[in-house]
Design an enzyme around this catalytic site. Structure first.
Site, PDB file in Angstrom:
ATOM      1  N   LEU A  86       0.829  -1.199   0.000  1.00 11.90           N
ATOM      2  CA  LEU A  86       0.000   0.000   0.000  1.00 11.90           C
ATOM      3  C   LEU A  86       0.867   1.253   0.000  1.00 11.90           C
ATOM      4  CD1 LEU A  86      -2.650  -1.105   2.678  1.00 11.90           C
ATOM      5  CD2 LEU A  86      -2.659  -1.477   0.205  1.00 11.90           C
ATOM      6  N   GLU A  87       0.650   2.099  -0.992  1.00 11.84           N
ATOM      7  CA  GLU A  87       1.241   3.433  -1.077  1.00 11.84           C
ATOM      8  C   GLU A  87       2.758   3.444  -1.264  1.00 11.84           C
ATOM      9  OE1 GLU A  87      -1.004   5.310  -1.549  1.00 11.84           O
ATOM     10  OE2 GLU A  87      -2.461   5.615   0.038  1.00 11.84           O
ATOM     11  N   THR A  88       3.366   2.303  -1.604  1.00 12.26           N
ATOM     12  CA  THR A  88       4.823   2.289  -1.696  1.00 12.26           C
ATOM     13  C   THR A  88       5.367   1.619  -2.962  1.00 12.26           C
ATOM     14  OG1 THR A  88       4.742   0.397  -0.182  1.00 12.26           O
ATOM     15  CG2 THR A  88       5.421   2.507   0.742  1.00 12.26           C
TER      16      THR A  88
END
Length: 221
Positions: A86-88
Site C-alpha cells: 500500500l502506497e509504496t
C-alpha cells in the site's frame, strides 16, 4: 488510504479468517492491524524502519500480528494467500524484480493487492523539483499490466482513486502550510519545506491527470 478504501481492497482480495497475509512496507501497520482485527487473518508486516515496527508492535497489542525488519526485495520466505503493498510501489524502480518475488511467495490462486501511481516516468525537470525523487517511480498502466502478466499475475479488479487522493493531498497541503512553524520545530525547516513541496506536486499531478492513483488486485495463476 482511507479506511473504507483499505476495507474494499481487502474485500476484493478475499482476505478470510486464517489466511496468511504479508504486508510489504507496512510502516506502523495501521491498515494491516485493521484488516487483521476485522478478518481474523494471520498477519506478517515487513518494513525497513525499526522505529516504525516498534510502534506497530505496541499498537498491535493482542492481535495475531508478527513484524520483521527487512530491506525489500527479496521478500521473506514463506507461502501467503494475500500480499499487500500500500502506497509504496512508487518507491521500487525495478518493478519486475518485485513482481517476481511476489509470485515466488504467493500460493497458487493467491492475490496481490496494491496501490499504484500510474503515469509516465518523471522528466529530469520533475525529478529536480520533487523531494526524494529517488523514491518516485510511477509506471504506465499498460507497462504495469505487462510486468504483472510476465510474472504470472492477472489483474482481477481495479478501481481509480485519483480524485479522492488529490483531495486528500490538497487537504494535507493546506494543514501543513497552516502548521508549518510547529512542524518545523519538530522536523526542521528544510524537511518541512520538502513536505509542503511534495504535497503541492502530488496535488497538482493528481488534479491534472499527470499521475493517476489506482487500487488493484492481481491473482497468481
Amino acid at each position: 488510504m482511507r479506511a473504507a478504501e483499505v476495507r474494499r481492497l481487502a474485500h476484493q482480495a478475499r482476505v478470510s479468517p486464517g489466511d496468511s497475509v504479508l504486508d510489504l512496507c507496512c510502516g506502523v501497520a495501521g491498515p494491516g492491524r485493521m484488516i487483521t482485527a476485522e478478518s481474523g487473518c494471520r498477519y506478517l508486516g515487513v518494513d525497513h524502519s525499526a522505529s516504525a515496527l516498534a510502534i506497530a508492535r505496541q499498537l498491535a497489542g493482542s492481535l495475531p500480528c508478527r513484524f520483521e525488519q527487512a530491506h525489500l526485495p527479496p521478500l521473506p520466505d514463506g507461502r501467503f494467500e494475500v500480499i499487500f503493498l500500500l502506497e509504496t510501489m512508487l518507491a521500487f524502480p525495478d518493478k519486475e524484480a518485485l513482481m517476481g518475488e511476489v509470485t515466488r511467495v504467493l500460493e497458487p490462486g493467491g492475490r496481490f493487492a496494491f496501490t499504484v501511481e500510474e503515469g509516465r516516468p518523471l522528466t529530469q525537470q520533475e525529478r529536480t523539483r520533487m523531494p526524494g525523487a529517488d523514491t518516485v517511480w510511477p509506471i504506465e498502466l499498460a507497462e504495469l499490466t505487462g510486468v504483472l502478466r510476465n510474472a504470472g499475475l492477472t489483474v482481477i479488479w481495479r478501481q481509480e482513486y485519483s480524485s479522492a487522493h488529490q483531495a486528500m493531498a490538497t487537504a494535507l497541503l493546506r494543514c501543513y502550510r497552516a502548521d508549518s512553524p510547529q512542524i518545523a520545530r519538530q522536523i526542521g525547516t528544510q524537511a518541512t519545506a520538502e513536505l509542503i513541496t511534495a504535497h503541492q506536486l502530488w496535488s497538482d499531478w493528481l488534479g491534472s491527470g499527470r499521475v493517476r492513483k489506482f487500487a488493484m488486485v492481481a491473482k497468481k495463476q
